[in-house]
Design an enzyme around this catalytic site. Structure first.
Site, mmCIF file in Angstrom:
data_model
loop_
_atom_site.group_PDB
_atom_site.id
_atom_site.type_symbol
_atom_site.label_atom_id
_atom_site.label_comp_id
_atom_site.label_asym_id
_atom_site.label_seq_id
_atom_site.Cartn_x
_atom_site.Cartn_y
_atom_site.Cartn_z
ATOM 1 N N HIS A 22 101.587 29.739 -35.541
ATOM 2 C CA HIS A 22 100.948 29.446 -34.253
ATOM 3 C C HIS A 22 102.009 29.434 -33.157
ATOM 4 C CE1 HIS A 22 97.392 27.405 -32.171
ATOM 5 N NE2 HIS A 22 98.343 27.462 -31.247
ATOM 6 N N GLU A 213 92.075 19.678 -30.813
ATOM 7 C CA GLU A 213 93.270 19.369 -30.023
ATOM 8 C C GLU A 213 92.837 18.466 -28.872
ATOM 9 O OE1 GLU A 213 96.904 21.646 -27.652
ATOM 10 O OE2 GLU A 213 95.025 22.712 -28.041
ATOM 11 N N ASP A 310 103.726 26.330 -31.104
ATOM 12 C CA ASP A 310 102.720 26.508 -30.056
ATOM 13 C C ASP A 310 103.299 27.333 -28.901
ATOM 14 O OD1 ASP A 310 100.226 26.379 -28.920
ATOM 15 O OD2 ASP A 310 100.401 24.317 -28.235
#
Length: 377
Positions: A22, A213, A310
């Site tokens: 990710h 999230e 991220d």
């Protein structure tokens, strides 16, 4: 919670082979590159030197708000509107990841965000692929090894998800390995994109969805059961469906007495991989600190936990930094890092034989002592 180092500091952590599932292409641009590309097109930035710009991105992203965090991307996306810029950013991403010990990475981005300069969606994908190929060749020429694939992202707040799904399928034999759904979770349910999910599901093509999230367990359930997600982007809020037991010095998280709800049981039973991003989750307010991040109890409960960056620019992070934070602040040791890396490898959007080669040929030899991960190892 204080950590145990097990000698895992600095270069020892950097040397560990890592798998990154990710990582956003437009969230990992070098500050120096943002400056150069912005200057070339006359785009005004909030800072005029590399150090100050990098610090601004981190500060602006550390607001406790996912919406504010996402707003920082207007600067990186603005400078990524030509094939040359996309190619450069992709190439540099590969080089930076390889220098960080990453041996396999998936780079995700939303083609629809890179069309204002006149590019067609296919030209965006081609430019990114060219940059990845260049970076991979440079790493190999220097004696290194890295494999990087593409994940195409559709945005929750737009109407282009079916187009992105078809674009992903058109490039499935040219380095695109999955469809992603990202963007503001609140008010933009995955259900709006059911047609796109059907398109890829019927073509036997995998999906990962940002969920759990900013929104809670309902978004995770929707991602798994409606979108057919084979992985969850973040997913940290699955802990809301877990009732932890009493904490003690021997069981600091109360894992022994934990009671799982129906969704948490499903996610764990099916070993749906969680693409957890510790630093980013703190910045957006999904968790309060690395020490209290749900990644640790989730791992100890047997969920399929992976560690990710991220957005390396917005979070001022790297895989080595994420590992260091978990070691120093959450008490992780080599066993936990190895398990997360093996889980990531077995969860990568690769064919089974390719995953097996990644695990047996690269990861296991890179961790000492050798051992087995909990997840399908």
């Amino acid at each position: 919670m204080t950590g145990r180092s097990d000698g895992l500091t600095g270069e020892a952590l950097r040397a560990l082979p890592k798998v990154l599932l990710h990582d956003h292409l437009d969230g990992g641009v070098r500050p120096s590159t943002v400056l150069e590309l912005a200057d070339a097109i006359g785009h005004e930035l909030p800072a005029s030197d590399e150090a100050s710009l990098g610090a601004w991105f981190v500060e602006a992203s550390t607001s406790g708000s996912l919406e504010r965090y996402l707003d920082t991307f207007r600067h990186t996306v603005t400078v990524m509107q030509t094939a040359a810029a996309l190619r450069r950013v992709a190439r540099e991403a590969v080089l930076d990841l390889a220098a960080d010990g990453v041996v396999h990475a998936e780079q995700r981005y939303a083609p629809e965000l890179h069309l204002t300069g006149g590019l067609e969606p296919q030209e965006v994908v081609d430019a990114v692929r060219a940059g990845i190929d260049e970076g991979t060749a440079e790493v190999a020429a220097a004696g290194g090894r890295i494999r990087v694939t593409q994940v195409l992202t559709a945005m929750r707040q737009s109407e282009h998800s079916t187009m992105v799904a078809r674009l992903a399928l058109a490039n499935r034999d040219a380095g695109v390995v999955a469809l992603d759904l990202a963007g503001p979770e609140a008010g933009h349910p995955a259900a709006r994109h059911a047609a796109a999910f059907r398109t890829v599901r019927y073509a036997s093509f995998p999906t990962t969805v940002h969920a759990g999230e900013a929104a809670g367990v309902t978004s995770i359930a929707e991602a798994v059961h409606l979108a057919g997600a084979t992985r969850i982007g973040h997913g940290v809020r699955v802990i809301d469906d877990v009732e932890l037991g009493p904490r003690s010095p021997e069981d600091p998280w109360g894992v022994e007495g934990a009671r799982l709800g129906h969704l948490a049981h499903w996610v764990r039973d099916q070993q749906v991989p969680l693409e957890l991003c510790p630093t980013s989750n703190v910045q957006t307010g999904a968790v309060t600190s690395i020490a209290e991040h749900a990644i640790t109890p989730l791992a100890r409960l047997g969920f399929a936990v992976t560690v990710n960056t991220d957005n390396r620019l917005m979070s001022g992070t790297s895989m080595t930094h994420e590992y260091a934070q978990l070691v120093e602040r959450a008490g992780w040791g080599l066993d936990e890092l190895r398990d997360a890396a093996l889980t990531a490898a077995w969860s990568a959007f690769l064919h089974h034989d390719e995953r097996e080669e990644l695990v047996e040929g690269v990861l296991r030899p890179g961790y000492t002592p050798a051992g087995s991960g909990r997840h399908r190892a």
